[in-house]
Design a protein around this motif. Structure first.
Motif: not given
Length: 107
Positions: A60-69
């Motif tokens: 959540m803090y590093r926006s990993v899921a968003y950036l991966a998508a």
């Protein structure tokens, strides 16, 4: 629950083991009435839950899921550090913020 326990006879069900802490999902009164022993494994999964919680916090803090998508969405090609940095800087991404110097409070 009583309905669940009705599926078993007292000769076939003698023990219920609950993986995890507590007995919140076991009808102890009904088990006592039927002479069914109940026990738990209080430390089962403790480290896995802690690991998963930290992974979700970092995600959540590093926006990993968003950036991966974003790597494959809408025909967009993100390759290399410059385009990754640009995607992370987009306002709706939340940004890939640095963790250093931050304080995390867990209640």
């Amino acid at each position: 629950s009583k309905d669940f326990l009705d599926n078993y006879t007292s000769s076939t069900l003698r023990l219920i083991v609950r993986f995890g802490a507590g007995y919140c999902n076991v009808d102890l009164a009904e088990c006592t009435r039927r002479r069914i022993a109940v026990c738990n494994c209080p430390s089962y999964g403790t480290e896995e839950v802690a690991d998963a919680a930290l992974a979700h916090i970092l995600n959540m803090y590093r926006s990993v899921a968003y950036l991966a998508a974003e790597l494959t969405s809408n025909g967009r090609v993100i390759a290399g550090p410059d385009s990754i940095a640009a995607a992370a800087a987009e306002p709706y991404s939340g940004g890939a913020r640095r963790i250093r110097g931050q304080v995390l409070g867990i209640v």
